[in-house]
Design a protein around this motif. Sequence first.
Motif, PDB file in Angstrom:
ATOM      1  N   MET A  24      -6.411  16.851 -10.353  1.00 15.20           N
ATOM      2  CA  MET A  24      -6.273  15.662 -11.157  1.00 15.20           C
ATOM      3  C   MET A  24      -7.080  15.602 -12.414  1.00 15.20           C
ATOM      4  SD  MET A  24      -6.540  11.667  -9.674  1.00 15.20           S
ATOM      5  CE  MET A  24      -4.846  11.594  -8.696  1.00 15.20           C
ATOM      6  N   ALA A  25      -6.422  15.072 -13.476  1.00 18.43           N
ATOM      7  CA  ALA A  25      -7.167  15.173 -14.774  1.00 18.43           C
ATOM      8  C   ALA A  25      -8.223  13.628 -14.772  1.00 18.43           C
ATOM      9  CB  ALA A  25      -6.221  14.574 -15.758  1.00 18.43           C
ATOM     10  N   ASP A  26      -9.312  13.792 -15.486  1.00 18.84           N
ATOM     11  CA  ASP A  26     -10.299  12.772 -15.701  1.00 18.84           C
ATOM     12  C   ASP A  26      -9.744  11.512 -16.096  1.00 18.84           C
ATOM     13  OD1 ASP A  26     -12.319  14.420 -14.269  1.00 18.84           O
ATOM     14  OD2 ASP A  26     -13.095  15.011 -16.268  1.00 18.84           O
ATOM     15  N   LEU A  27      -9.955  10.484 -15.769  1.00 18.03           N
ATOM     16  CA  LEU A  27      -9.834   9.227 -16.235  1.00 18.03           C
ATOM     17  C   LEU A  27     -10.216   9.024 -17.766  1.00 18.03           C
ATOM     18  CD1 LEU A  27     -10.949   6.932 -13.289  1.00 18.03           C
ATOM     19  CD2 LEU A  27      -8.498   7.501 -13.760  1.00 18.03           C
ATOM     20  N   GLU A  28      -9.163   8.518 -18.501  1.00 18.61           N
ATOM     21  CA  GLU A  28      -9.603   8.297 -19.804  1.00 18.61           C
ATOM     22  C   GLU A  28      -9.499   6.874 -20.096  1.00 18.61           C
ATOM     23  OE1 GLU A  28     -10.089  10.618 -22.073  1.00 18.61           O
ATOM     24  OE2 GLU A  28      -9.702  12.204 -20.872  1.00 18.61           O
ATOM     25  N   VAL A  29     -10.324   6.492 -21.160  1.00 15.43           N
ATOM     26  CA  VAL A  29     -10.116   4.793 -21.618  1.00 15.43           C
ATOM     27  C   VAL A  29      -8.783   4.582 -21.806  1.00 15.43           C
ATOM     28  CG1 VAL A  29     -10.698   3.221 -23.599  1.00 15.43           C
ATOM     29  CG2 VAL A  29     -12.422   5.092 -22.851  1.00 15.43           C
ATOM     30  N   GLY A  30      -8.329   3.304 -21.262  1.00 10.45           N
ATOM     31  CA  GLY A  30      -7.147   2.644 -21.187  1.00 10.45           C
ATOM     32  C   GLY A  30      -6.179   3.280 -19.885  1.00 10.45           C
ATOM     33  N   ASP A  31      -6.556   4.358 -19.225  1.00 11.98           N
ATOM     34  CA  ASP A  31      -5.973   4.692 -18.004  1.00 11.98           C
ATOM     35  C   ASP A  31      -6.012   3.484 -16.896  1.00 11.98           C
ATOM     36  OD1 ASP A  31      -5.390   6.957 -19.042  1.00 11.98           O
ATOM     37  OD2 ASP A  31      -6.734   8.121 -17.846  1.00 11.98           O
ATOM     38  N   ALA A  32      -4.931   3.327 -16.068  1.00 19.15           N
ATOM     39  CA  ALA A  32      -5.020   2.463 -15.080  1.00 19.15           C
ATOM     40  C   ALA A  32      -6.211   2.623 -13.913  1.00 19.15           C
ATOM     41  CB  ALA A  32      -3.577   2.341 -14.088  1.00 19.15           C
ATOM     42  N   ALA A  33      -6.764   1.708 -13.714  1.00 15.84           N
ATOM     43  CA  ALA A  33      -7.986   2.049 -12.415  1.00 15.84           C
ATOM     44  C   ALA A  33      -7.118   2.289 -11.169  1.00 15.84           C
ATOM     45  CB  ALA A  33      -8.672   0.804 -12.302  1.00 15.84           C
ATOM     46  N   PRO A  34      -7.480   3.490 -10.711  1.00 16.11           N
ATOM     47  CA  PRO A  34      -7.242   3.806  -9.072  1.00 16.11           C
ATOM     48  C   PRO A  34      -7.351   2.704  -8.263  1.00 16.11           C
ATOM     49  CG  PRO A  34      -8.482   5.634 -10.203  1.00 16.11           C
ATOM     50  CD  PRO A  34      -8.789   4.613 -11.053  1.00 16.11           C
ATOM     51  N   GLN A  35      -6.424   2.149  -7.643  1.00 13.88           N
ATOM     52  CA  GLN A  35      -6.083   1.146  -6.723  1.00 13.88           C
ATOM     53  C   GLN A  35      -7.099   1.569  -5.304  1.00 13.88           C
ATOM     54  OE1 GLN A  35      -5.056  -1.928  -7.429  1.00 13.88           O
ATOM     55  NE2 GLN A  35      -4.775  -1.082  -9.342  1.00 13.88           N
ATOM     56  N   PHE A  36      -7.609   0.216  -4.949  1.00 10.77           N
ATOM     57  CA  PHE A  36      -8.123   0.477  -3.599  1.00 10.77           C
ATOM     58  C   PHE A  36      -8.112  -0.792  -2.822  1.00 10.77           C
ATOM     59  CE2 PHE A  36     -11.319  -0.813  -6.536  1.00 10.77           C
ATOM     60  CZ  PHE A  36     -12.201  -1.776  -5.776  1.00 10.77           C
ATOM     61  N   ASP A  37      -8.168  -0.659  -1.636  1.00  8.88           N
ATOM     62  CA  ASP A  37      -8.420  -1.627  -0.567  1.00  8.88           C
ATOM     63  C   ASP A  37      -9.232  -1.086   0.427  1.00  8.88           C
ATOM     64  OD1 ASP A  37      -8.214  -3.907   1.225  1.00  8.88           O
ATOM     65  OD2 ASP A  37      -6.124  -3.645   1.667  1.00  8.88           O
ATOM     66  N   LEU A  38     -10.742  -1.907   0.394  1.00  8.85           N
ATOM     67  CA  LEU A  38     -11.814  -1.430   1.086  1.00  8.85           C
ATOM     68  C   LEU A  38     -12.475  -2.369   1.823  1.00  8.85           C
ATOM     69  CD1 LEU A  38     -13.413   1.108  -1.599  1.00  8.85           C
ATOM     70  CD2 LEU A  38     -12.228   1.705   0.291  1.00  8.85           C
ATOM     71  N   PRO A  39     -13.275  -2.067   2.973  1.00 10.70           N
ATOM     72  CA  PRO A  39     -13.804  -3.157   3.721  1.00 10.70           C
ATOM     73  C   PRO A  39     -14.978  -3.709   3.032  1.00 10.70           C
ATOM     74  CG  PRO A  39     -14.094  -0.829   4.663  1.00 10.70           C
ATOM     75  CD  PRO A  39     -13.189  -0.679   3.785  1.00 10.70           C
ATOM     76  N   ARG A  40     -15.193  -5.089   3.136  1.00  6.86           N
ATOM     77  CA  ARG A  40     -16.223  -5.451   2.149  1.00  6.86           C
ATOM     78  C   ARG A  40     -17.500  -6.024   3.157  1.00  6.86           C
ATOM     79  NH1 ARG A  40     -15.220 -10.648  -1.050  1.00  6.86           N
ATOM     80  NH2 ARG A  40     -17.277 -10.676  -0.431  1.00  6.86           N
ATOM     81  N   ASP A  41     -18.629  -6.387   2.612  1.00  4.90           N
ATOM     82  CA  ASP A  41     -19.780  -6.821   3.064  1.00  4.90           C
ATOM     83  C   ASP A  41     -19.297  -8.412   3.707  1.00  4.90           C
ATOM     84  OD1 ASP A  41     -20.447  -9.383   0.924  1.00  4.90           O
ATOM     85  OD2 ASP A  41     -19.974  -7.370   0.032  1.00  4.90           O
ATOM     86  N   GLY A  42     -19.669  -8.629   4.829  1.00  5.98           N
ATOM     87  CA  GLY A  42     -19.449  -9.871   5.663  1.00  5.98           C
ATOM     88  C   GLY A  42     -18.150 -10.013   6.111  1.00  5.98           C
ATOM     89  N   GLY A  43     -17.536  -8.795   6.219  1.00  5.07           N
ATOM     90  CA  GLY A  43     -16.150  -8.936   6.869  1.00  5.07           C
ATOM     91  C   GLY A  43     -14.998  -8.803   6.019  1.00  5.07           C
ATOM     92  N   GLY A  44     -13.622  -8.515   6.450  1.00  7.28           N
ATOM     93  CA  GLY A  44     -12.621  -8.516   5.593  1.00  7.28           C
ATOM     94  C   GLY A  44     -12.661  -7.288   4.763  1.00  7.28           C
ATOM     95  N   SER A  45     -11.746  -7.308   3.666  1.00  4.63           N
ATOM     96  CA  SER A  45     -11.528  -6.421   2.665  1.00  4.63           C
ATOM     97  C   SER A  45     -11.366  -6.918   1.180  1.00  4.63           C
ATOM     98  CB  SER A  45     -10.388  -5.344   3.202  1.00  4.63           C
ATOM     99  OG  SER A  45      -8.919  -6.200   3.144  1.00  4.63           O
TER     100      SER A  45
END
Length: 105
Positions: A1-22
Amino acid sequence: MADLEVGDAAPQFDLPRDGGGSLSLAALRGKPVVLYFYPQDDTTSCTNEAIGFSQLKPEFEKAGVEVIGLSPDSVKKHDKFKAKHDLTVDLVADEERKVIEAYHL
């Protein structure tokens, strides 16, 4: 996969977070986000960075910017880290390093 460049869409994520939930990037669509990556909770430089972002959080909020710290540490470690240093920024856990890899870090 190519490196991210300025202006590229940020890779999406859904991660667990502090305090619970995501926390998902998609839920913040249309809002500016500072996503900072750090290697480990409670190291000197990572702690200083998190404290700095926490101190500046009111200014980020005035500008409508969300600040999210991301590391491979667990939610449990994040919760202890936040409590120990009175951190106010959101922290997400990427224990499998999938998001870290998606951002080529």
